[in-house]
Design a protein around this motif. Sequence first.
Motif, PDB file in Angstrom:
ATOM      1  N   GLU A 162      44.359  59.807  31.453  1.00  0.00           N
ATOM      2  CA  GLU A 162      45.185  59.426  30.346  1.00  0.00           C
ATOM      3  C   GLU A 162      45.367  60.318  29.217  1.00  0.00           C
ATOM      4  O   GLU A 162      46.300  60.570  28.563  1.00  0.00           O
ATOM      5  N   VAL A 219      50.537  50.105  37.827  1.00  0.00           N
ATOM      6  CA  VAL A 219      50.288  51.242  39.031  1.00  0.00           C
ATOM      7  C   VAL A 219      51.681  51.102  39.941  1.00  0.00           C
ATOM      8  O   VAL A 219      52.227  52.364  40.299  1.00  0.00           O
ATOM      9  N   GLY A 225      40.084  57.750  35.156  1.00  0.00           N
ATOM     10  CA  GLY A 225      41.528  57.289  34.910  1.00  0.00           C
ATOM     11  C   GLY A 225      41.496  57.610  33.392  1.00  0.00           C
ATOM     12  O   GLY A 225      42.565  57.833  32.899  1.00  0.00           O
ATOM     13  N   PHE A 235      37.535  45.119  37.432  1.00  0.00           N
ATOM     14  CA  PHE A 235      36.635  44.475  38.812  1.00  0.00           C
ATOM     15  C   PHE A 235      35.395  45.073  38.695  1.00  0.00           C
ATOM     16  O   PHE A 235      34.407  44.579  39.415  1.00  0.00           O
ATOM     17  N   VAL A 285      44.978  41.383  35.481  1.00  0.00           N
ATOM     18  CA  VAL A 285      45.051  41.843  37.046  1.00  0.00           C
ATOM     19  C   VAL A 285      46.574  42.388  37.264  1.00  0.00           C
ATOM     20  O   VAL A 285      46.748  43.551  37.559  1.00  0.00           O
ATOM     21  N   MET A 288      48.147  45.805  37.749  1.00  0.00           N
ATOM     22  CA  MET A 288      48.896  46.314  39.294  1.00  0.00           C
ATOM     23  C   MET A 288      50.313  46.554  38.777  1.00  0.00           C
ATOM     24  O   MET A 288      50.745  47.328  39.775  1.00  0.00           O
ATOM     25  N   GLY A 304      45.605  57.000  36.107  1.00  0.00           N
ATOM     26  CA  GLY A 304      44.983  56.298  34.880  1.00  0.00           C
ATOM     27  C   GLY A 304      45.248  54.647  34.847  1.00  0.00           C
ATOM     28  O   GLY A 304      44.199  54.042  34.576  1.00  0.00           O
ATOM     29  N   GLU A 305      46.390  54.432  35.431  1.00  0.00           N
ATOM     30  CA  GLU A 305      46.245  52.786  35.779  1.00  0.00           C
ATOM     31  C   GLU A 305      45.303  52.493  36.668  1.00  0.00           C
ATOM     32  O   GLU A 305      45.060  51.229  36.444  1.00  0.00           O
ATOM     33  N   VAL A 306      45.231  52.855  37.779  1.00  0.00           N
ATOM     34  CA  VAL A 306      44.111  52.744  38.782  1.00  0.00           C
ATOM     35  C   VAL A 306      42.909  52.441  38.312  1.00  0.00           C
ATOM     36  O   VAL A 306      42.223  51.699  38.486  1.00  0.00           O
ATOM     37  N   GLY A 307      42.708  53.428  37.198  1.00  0.00           N
ATOM     38  CA  GLY A 307      41.354  53.415  36.591  1.00  0.00           C
ATOM     39  C   GLY A 307      41.196  52.135  35.772  1.00  0.00           C
ATOM     40  O   GLY A 307      40.188  51.404  35.681  1.00  0.00           O
ATOM     41  N   GLU A 308      42.211  51.631  35.023  1.00  0.00           N
ATOM     42  CA  GLU A 308      42.297  50.493  34.312  1.00  0.00           C
ATOM     43  C   GLU A 308      41.990  49.161  35.176  1.00  0.00           C
ATOM     44  O   GLU A 308      41.421  48.213  34.652  1.00  0.00           O
ATOM     45  N   LEU A 309      42.765  49.295  36.394  1.00  0.00           N
ATOM     46  CA  LEU A 309      42.664  48.174  37.162  1.00  0.00           C
ATOM     47  C   LEU A 309      41.285  47.922  37.652  1.00  0.00           C
ATOM     48  O   LEU A 309      40.442  46.978  37.797  1.00  0.00           O
ATOM     49  N   ALA A 310      40.685  49.040  37.980  1.00  0.00           N
ATOM     50  CA  ALA A 310      39.183  49.405  38.460  1.00  0.00           C
ATOM     51  C   ALA A 310      38.319  48.754  37.415  1.00  0.00           C
ATOM     52  O   ALA A 310      37.251  48.087  37.834  1.00  0.00           O
ATOM     53  N   GLU A 311      38.377  48.890  36.055  1.00  0.00           N
ATOM     54  CA  GLU A 311      37.582  48.285  35.264  1.00  0.00           C
ATOM     55  C   GLU A 311      37.591  47.197  35.129  1.00  0.00           C
ATOM     56  O   GLU A 311      36.581  46.396  34.698  1.00  0.00           O
TER      57      GLU A 311
END
Lengths: 94, 94, 94, 94
Positions: free
Chosen positions: B32, A62, B28, A34, A55, A59, A25-32
């Motif tokens: 969640e 994560v 992600g 970028f 960002v 990070m 989920g957190e990697v997904g939020e980071l991806a969003e």
Amino acid sequence: MRAFTAERDWERFHDPKSLLLALTGEVGELAELFQWLPADDARELAGDEPLRTRVGEEMADVLLYLVRLADVVGVDLAEAARRKMELNAEKHRA
Amino acid sequence: MRAFTAERDWERFHDPKSLLLALTGEVGELAELFQWLPADDARELAGDEPLRTRVGEEMADVLLYLVRLADVVGVDLAEAARRKMELNAEKHRA
Amino acid sequence: MRAFTAERDWERFHDPKSLLLALTGEVGELAELFQWLPADDARELAGDEPLRTRVGEEMADVLLYLVRLADVVGVDLAEAARRKMELNAEKHRA
Amino acid sequence: MRAFTAERDWERFHDPKSLLLALTGEVGELAELFQWLPADDARELAGDEPLRTRVGEEMADVLLYLVRLADVVGVDLAEAARRKMELNAEKHRA
């Protein structure tokens, strides 16, 4: 992280598969943050405020779930990273 | 999806790497919804409202970006899935 | 997918959280095919063989786990996607 | 990581979106190690060899790409994690 979790009685939620979904989920939020940035400008855009703070927060999320997962399964994350860097150095000679 | 994208002049954003990050973002969000559910009850909890509608929405987002990515790289997704099921049936004999 | 799973007695593995981790795994494999491609050439490179077939296989894996998860939690994926497209059309007027 | 990357002339590959896809790939590999483990036994199974070493390697890969991404966008990851833990402590009072 261990104390933080114990103080809130959250240990029962922190089995490895749940932590892995939280990490996803957190990697997904980071991806969003970028996804729609032009590839050539992403480094500069993400290095400027206010994006850089956001960002950094994602990070951090994560990293915190990764550290928590390492604690739960008994992995020494710093030692594993050092060993992996040595393996990478052997595998990909400069 | 192709028409929807073209009408909004969003084609320039839909290169494969950006779509993949968007797909990662949606996976992600789906993760969640499930992360802290007890494993044994997750099926029943996710099958009841209001969670089921939210799960459906996030799954739809994953599917829509997957379909869009398939269109952009010229993959026939339905045909690829049929072929993969045949390969799986050979690989894992019942 | 439902029959394929039942014939192999794999239903006990297919709880939602396990299927989501499997979906995450397949998205990861898809990401690995694209990660080092130059952003500007990714569409063309992924559209040519032999990469296109590999991309199709990984996309199929993502779709198959998504369809399986939908079945397990009782989501009508096609209907959810149609509804989401309508919501998107209202939210982002052309 | 910075020196390792520079010595191999890999800096041109390490734009943020590419690193994020690589991170997604490694999270996917980590997820694959856990996906079919029974939720209740996952902690114990992952804590025993030979799985623990493999889990450690995949976790190391996630960490290394996270650290590399932090360096590329100029985020102080340790500081961001400390700040996030303080925010979490305020948000979720014990």
